[in-house]
Design a protein around this motif. Structure first.
Motif, PDB file in Angstrom:
ATOM      1  N   ALA A  86     -33.635 -10.149 -12.137  1.00 42.95           N
ATOM      2  CA  ALA A  86     -34.703 -11.081 -11.748  1.00 42.95           C
ATOM      3  C   ALA A  86     -35.182 -11.877 -12.958  1.00 42.95           C
ATOM      4  O   ALA A  86     -35.496 -13.074 -12.855  1.00 42.95           O
ATOM      5  N   GLU A  87     -35.244 -11.222 -14.098  1.00 42.64           N
ATOM      6  CA  GLU A  87     -35.658 -11.904 -15.334  1.00 42.64           C
ATOM      7  C   GLU A  87     -34.647 -12.979 -15.725  1.00 42.64           C
ATOM      8  O   GLU A  87     -35.032 -14.102 -16.082  1.00 42.64           O
ATOM      9  N   PHE A  88     -33.353 -12.649 -15.632  1.00 42.75           N
ATOM     10  CA  PHE A  88     -32.316 -13.645 -15.927  1.00 42.75           C
ATOM     11  C   PHE A  88     -32.438 -14.844 -14.983  1.00 42.75           C
ATOM     12  O   PHE A  88     -32.334 -16.005 -15.405  1.00 42.75           O
ATOM     13  N   ALA A  89     -32.642 -14.557 -13.699  1.00 40.81           N
ATOM     14  CA  ALA A  89     -32.743 -15.636 -12.713  1.00 40.81           C
ATOM     15  C   ALA A  89     -33.979 -16.494 -12.952  1.00 40.81           C
ATOM     16  O   ALA A  89     -33.922 -17.723 -12.860  1.00 40.81           O
ATOM     17  N   GLU A  90     -35.102 -15.844 -13.258  1.00 40.04           N
ATOM     18  CA  GLU A  90     -36.347 -16.581 -13.515  1.00 40.04           C
ATOM     19  C   GLU A  90     -36.172 -17.530 -14.694  1.00 40.04           C
ATOM     20  O   GLU A  90     -36.715 -18.648 -14.686  1.00 40.04           O
ATOM     21  N   ASP A  91     -35.429 -17.100 -15.701  1.00 42.18           N
ATOM     22  CA  ASP A  91     -35.193 -17.927 -16.884  1.00 42.18           C
ATOM     23  C   ASP A  91     -33.993 -18.865 -16.721  1.00 42.18           C
ATOM     24  O   ASP A  91     -33.599 -19.531 -17.673  1.00 42.18           O
ATOM     25  N   ARG A  92     -33.405 -18.871 -15.529  1.00 38.05           N
ATOM     26  CA  ARG A  92     -32.247 -19.732 -15.223  1.00 38.05           C
ATOM     27  C   ARG A  92     -31.066 -19.484 -16.182  1.00 38.05           C
ATOM     28  O   ARG A  92     -30.384 -20.406 -16.604  1.00 38.05           O
ATOM     29  N   GLN A  93     -30.865 -18.220 -16.531  1.00 37.52           N
ATOM     30  CA  GLN A  93     -29.726 -17.851 -17.366  1.00 37.52           C
ATOM     31  C   GLN A  93     -28.536 -17.571 -16.436  1.00 37.52           C
ATOM     32  O   GLN A  93     -28.212 -16.426 -16.125  1.00 37.52           O
ATOM     33  N   GLU A 121     -37.034 -10.564  -2.826  1.00 37.87           N
ATOM     34  CA  GLU A 121     -37.684 -11.298  -3.917  1.00 37.87           C
ATOM     35  C   GLU A 121     -36.699 -11.587  -5.045  1.00 37.87           C
ATOM     36  O   GLU A 121     -36.678 -12.684  -5.606  1.00 37.87           O
ATOM     37  N   THR A 122     -35.854 -10.610  -5.376  1.00 38.40           N
ATOM     38  CA  THR A 122     -34.856 -10.833  -6.429  1.00 38.40           C
ATOM     39  C   THR A 122     -33.782 -11.795  -5.951  1.00 38.40           C
ATOM     40  O   THR A 122     -33.366 -12.697  -6.683  1.00 38.40           O
ATOM     41  N   ALA A 123     -33.326 -11.608  -4.705  1.00 38.45           N
ATOM     42  CA  ALA A 123     -32.311 -12.517  -4.166  1.00 38.45           C
ATOM     43  C   ALA A 123     -32.828 -13.948  -4.145  1.00 38.45           C
ATOM     44  O   ALA A 123     -32.093 -14.903  -4.457  1.00 38.45           O
ATOM     45  N   LYS A 124     -34.090 -14.121  -3.791  1.00 37.40           N
ATOM     46  CA  LYS A 124     -34.687 -15.466  -3.765  1.00 37.40           C
ATOM     47  C   LYS A 124     -34.685 -16.075  -5.158  1.00 37.40           C
ATOM     48  O   LYS A 124     -34.363 -17.262  -5.323  1.00 37.40           O
ATOM     49  N   ARG A 125     -34.994 -15.285  -6.165  1.00 39.98           N
ATOM     50  CA  ARG A 125     -34.974 -15.806  -7.534  1.00 39.98           C
ATOM     51  C   ARG A 125     -33.565 -16.222  -7.948  1.00 39.98           C
ATOM     52  O   ARG A 125     -33.390 -17.224  -8.646  1.00 39.98           O
TER      53      ARG A 125
END
Length: 361
Positions: free
Chosen positions: A260-267, A310-314
């Motif tokens: 989720a952190e990677f996705a939030e940061d668009r990595q 929530e993680t899938a959405k991110r």
């Protein structure tokens, strides 16, 4: 003061039996409301002392009633107002903290630093709040307090306070919207806020902002879009992301929260490598799912990794500039309909097809 007023007050003072305390309090309050605007400082101070002597043993209902009557008065007795503002019951303290013009900044600070979120929320709704009190609200307040402060144009916010609001708005669309619309938000902080929030917030800000601010928002949103397009178009080197994921696996730190952190940061590279590790699928199978326009394949991979919505959405949002709320809700419903077992079967079939050699010609 008129003779009958003095006589009424004397009658109340002389009849202060415990069983008539509430009736006496109401009588004194009504006398003050009727005559208070014409009284001098000494006379108001007399009422202040008299009311204080009555409210010591009153229950919450009586104090709430008194608070509602005195809260907005510019001539209200200050000691009584301080006593009501500091009451632990927010039903008593709330009206005074929000409305009273009598309370000073020092009075508000004392309550802000000694009471809970309900009291902070009441203070944050005042029509005018000085910078010191506002900073205390931002430092001590939770989500609801921060949102109300951000949306209160009468609150004077320092640069440090604005920095805190911008930082807190990451992941809080409503706070981001309220903060982004503040007239006192410097351009640099507006840019930082736009960098941290999703495209849906960009659209709402442009729709609600005044024309001068709208132009600034659009210019920076266009810059974000161009940068995102360039990132998407450049070749992806996944080697460093794969090495990172391998280290996380070795240290037992590759978790859903990390994804989720990677996705939030668009990595994107790290998202691809992590999904591949979590599903056991080869990276060349996961990589196209992050690139194609359709979302169903990526949703299936997320379900095969047993991710929460929530993680899938991110993960989904990490690869697009913006998405309407209605479309997000449709994807949520689609995700709920995918079972873990069916997702694993689909992924296994894709792997077989991917591994099957192509026929020449």
């Amino acid at each position: 003061m008129q003779h009958h007023f003095i006589q009424e007050l004397q009658d109340v003072i002389s009849n202060r039996s415990p069983d008539r305390r509430l009736a006496s309090l109401r009588k004194v309050t009504d006398l003050f409301l009727a005559h208070g605007s014409r009284l001098g400082p000494a006379q108001i101070e007399m009422f202040d002392s008299l009311l204080l002597s009555f409210i010591g043993d009153c229950d919450a209902d009586a104090l709430t009633e008194l608070s509602g009557k005195l809260a907005a008065l510019s001539f209200a007795p200050v000691s009584v107002l301080r006593r009501l503002a500091a009451d632990r019951d927010i039903a008593v303290a709330g009206p005074v903290l929000t409305l009273s013009p009598v309370l000073s900044g020092e009075d508000l600070m004392e309550v802000a630093t000694s009471r809970g979120q309900g009291h902070l929320l009441a203070i944050s709704g005042r029509s005018a709040i000085d910078a010191t009190v506002t900073q205390a609200l931002i430092d001590l307040g939770g989500r609801d307090v921060l949102r109300r402060v951000a949306g209160n144009e009468g609150a004077t916010i320092t640069r440090a306070g604005l920095l805190r609001l911008v930082a807190a708005s990451k992941g809080d669309p409503l706070l981001a919207e309220k903060t982004g619309l503040r007239a006192d938000l410097p351009v640099r902080l507006l840019h930082e806020l736009l960098n941290n929030c999703a495209g849906a917030i960009h659209a709402r800000l442009m729709a609600r902002a005044p024309s001068s601010l709208r132009a600034e928002i659009k210019a920076h949103v266009d810059t974000i879009a161009l940068a995102s397009k360039r990132r998407a178009e450049r070749p992806r080197d996944l080697r460093s992301a794969m090495a990172l994921v391998e280290r996380l696996i070795e240290n037992r730190q590759l978790t859903e929260d990390k994804l989720a952190e990677f996705a939030e940061d668009r990595q994107s590279e790290s998202v691809i490598a992590t999904l591949a590790a979590m599903t056991g699928a080869p990276i060349p199978l996961i990589q196209p799912l992050m690139r194609i326009h359709r979302h169903d394949g990526l949703l299936t991979a997320c379900r095969a990794a047993d991710l929460s919505w929530e993680t899938a959405k991110r993960v989904i949002l990490s690869r697009v500039l913006s998405m309407p709320a209605a479309e997000i809700e449709q994807l949520r419903k689609a995700y709920d309909e995918i079972s873990f077992s069916s997702a694993r079967r689909a992924l296994a079939i894709w792997q077989q097809q991917f591994a099957r050699p192509r026929r020449a010609g």
